[in-house]
Write a protein that holds these residues in place. Structure first.
Motif, PDB file in Angstrom:
ATOM      1  N   GLY A 135       0.814  -1.206  -0.141  1.00 20.13           N
ATOM      2  CA  GLY A 135      -0.045  -0.002   0.014  1.00 20.13           C
ATOM      3  C   GLY A 135       0.740   1.290   0.090  1.00 20.13           C
ATOM      4  O   GLY A 135       0.366   2.238  -0.901  1.00 20.13           O
ATOM      5  N   LEU A 136       1.904   1.341   0.833  1.00 25.76           N
ATOM      6  CA  LEU A 136       2.801   2.578   0.744  1.00 25.76           C
ATOM      7  C   LEU A 136       3.332   2.503  -0.657  1.00 25.76           C
ATOM      8  O   LEU A 136       3.529   3.563  -0.965  1.00 25.76           O
ATOM      9  N   LEU A 137       3.947   1.471  -1.009  1.00 26.15           N
ATOM     10  CA  LEU A 137       4.488   1.351  -2.524  1.00 26.15           C
ATOM     11  C   LEU A 137       3.544   2.002  -3.366  1.00 26.15           C
ATOM     12  O   LEU A 137       3.852   2.866  -4.235  1.00 26.15           O
ATOM     13  N   GLY A 189       2.218   7.484  -6.552  1.00 22.73           N
ATOM     14  CA  GLY A 189       1.173   8.220  -7.044  1.00 22.73           C
ATOM     15  C   GLY A 189      -0.327   8.014  -6.761  1.00 22.73           C
ATOM     16  O   GLY A 189      -1.322   8.949  -6.607  1.00 22.73           O
ATOM     17  N   ARG A 190      -0.731   6.824  -6.335  1.00 20.03           N
ATOM     18  CA  ARG A 190      -1.921   6.519  -5.985  1.00 20.03           C
ATOM     19  C   ARG A 190      -2.053   6.256  -4.457  1.00 20.03           C
ATOM     20  O   ARG A 190      -1.947   5.102  -4.015  1.00 20.03           O
ATOM     21  N   ASP A 191      -2.369   7.087  -3.899  1.00 20.36           N
ATOM     22  CA  ASP A 191      -2.552   7.218  -2.372  1.00 20.36           C
ATOM     23  C   ASP A 191      -3.924   6.346  -1.720  1.00 20.36           C
ATOM     24  O   ASP A 191      -4.690   6.770  -2.103  1.00 20.36           O
ATOM     25  N   PRO A 192      -3.496   5.274  -1.323  1.00 21.54           N
ATOM     26  CA  PRO A 192      -4.795   4.387  -1.005  1.00 21.54           C
ATOM     27  C   PRO A 192      -5.256   5.067   0.649  1.00 21.54           C
ATOM     28  O   PRO A 192      -4.164   5.629   1.426  1.00 21.54           O
ATOM     29  N   SER A 193      -6.361   4.902   1.008  1.00 22.22           N
ATOM     30  CA  SER A 193      -6.886   5.533   2.183  1.00 22.22           C
ATOM     31  C   SER A 193      -6.163   4.902   3.304  1.00 22.22           C
ATOM     32  O   SER A 193      -5.781   3.725   3.268  1.00 22.22           O
ATOM     33  N   GLY A 195      -7.683  -3.299   6.013  1.00 15.92           N
ATOM     34  CA  GLY A 195      -7.123  -4.590   5.337  1.00 15.92           C
ATOM     35  C   GLY A 195      -5.837  -5.319   6.158  1.00 15.92           C
ATOM     36  O   GLY A 195      -6.093  -6.294   6.058  1.00 15.92           O
ATOM     37  N   ALA A 196      -5.112  -4.645   6.678  1.00 11.62           N
ATOM     38  CA  ALA A 196      -3.964  -5.217   7.869  1.00 11.62           C
ATOM     39  C   ALA A 196      -4.832  -5.887   8.963  1.00 11.62           C
ATOM     40  O   ALA A 196      -4.451  -7.100   9.187  1.00 11.62           O
ATOM     41  N   VAL A 197      -5.842  -5.270   9.533  1.00  9.52           N
ATOM     42  CA  VAL A 197      -6.559  -5.977  10.396  1.00  9.52           C
ATOM     43  C   VAL A 197      -7.217  -7.395  10.046  1.00  9.52           C
ATOM     44  O   VAL A 197      -7.235  -8.140  10.641  1.00  9.52           O
ATOM     45  N   PRO A 252       2.019   3.449 -13.943  1.00  8.75           N
ATOM     46  CA  PRO A 252       3.332   3.094 -13.189  1.00  8.75           C
ATOM     47  C   PRO A 252       2.806   2.021 -11.937  1.00  8.75           C
ATOM     48  O   PRO A 252       3.840   1.012 -11.635  1.00  8.75           O
ATOM     49  N   THR A 253       1.825   1.790 -11.523  1.00 16.06           N
ATOM     50  CA  THR A 253       1.142   1.042 -10.553  1.00 16.06           C
ATOM     51  C   THR A 253       1.393  -0.548 -11.055  1.00 16.06           C
ATOM     52  O   THR A 253       1.405  -1.554 -10.129  1.00 16.06           O
TER      53      THR A 253
END
Length: 185
Positions: A31-33, A38-42, A49-51, A132-133
């Motif tokens: 997600g950070l990558l 340029g695509r900031d996930p909320s 998602g991590a939980v 790019p993603t």
């Protein structure tokens, strides 16, 4: 013979803990990558998602063991395959289905690797046209497909060799490897 459905060893607890920590960590890293290109996930999407993965990863690991007779049965089967032998007191009805299940798992892994290659090709095509993603997706799927292919290449021959082993009755009165003698009347 080890490996009953409810058996849990110390290694199992470490594996479950590793799954609970590593899978959500990979989720956050990806997600950070994506955010870096340029695509900031909320934050809610990343943390939510991590939980969810914090719960699903160990449960999925445990469920996979249970489908194969328990963690200790999985470990025992892997030892048989690695050594190429099964103890004489283990009946064919026990070890053959376990090793055949491993062979089926390897086949499914190879199918997954082939599908991963298709996804990699589609991702690279998308990346070349300006997304790019898509490079991130291509890298992730390349890693997953490679891991599955390497696992298949490593284990397919030992599994096939063990399954090719002839069946012998357990606890027979006739010693193994000794031909029956003809009666002399």
């Amino acid at each position: 013979m080890a490996g009953h459905r409810g058996d849990v060893d110390r290694g199992a607890l470490w594996r479950l803990a590793l799954a609970a920590v590593s899978v959500p960590a990979v989720w956050l890293a990806v997600g950070l990558l994506y955010g870096a290109v340029g695509r900031d996930p909320s934050a809610g999407f990343l943390i939510g998602g991590a939980v969810v993965l914090l719960v699903l990863a160990p449960v999925g690991t445990w469920w996979g063991w249970q489908r194969r007779g328990g963690r200790l049965a999985v470990v025992e089967t892997r030892q048989w395959i690695r050594s190429g032998t099964v103890p004489d007191d283990v009946p064919d009805a026990v070890w053959r289905p376990r090793v055949a299940q491993r062979q089926d798992d390897l086949t499914m892994g190879l199918v997954a690797a082939a599908l991963g290659v298709v996804i990699v090709a589609l991702s690279v095509g998308s990346a070349v046209t300006g997304s790019p993603t898509a490079w991130i997706s291509a890298a992730i799927w390349t890693g997953l497909a490679t891991q599955q292919a390497v696992t298949w290449a490593r284990w397919r021959r030992p599994v096939a060799a063990l399954l090719a082993r002839p069946s012998f009755p357990v606890h027979s009165d006739v010693p193994r490897g000794v031909p029956p003698q003809e009666s002399s009347n």
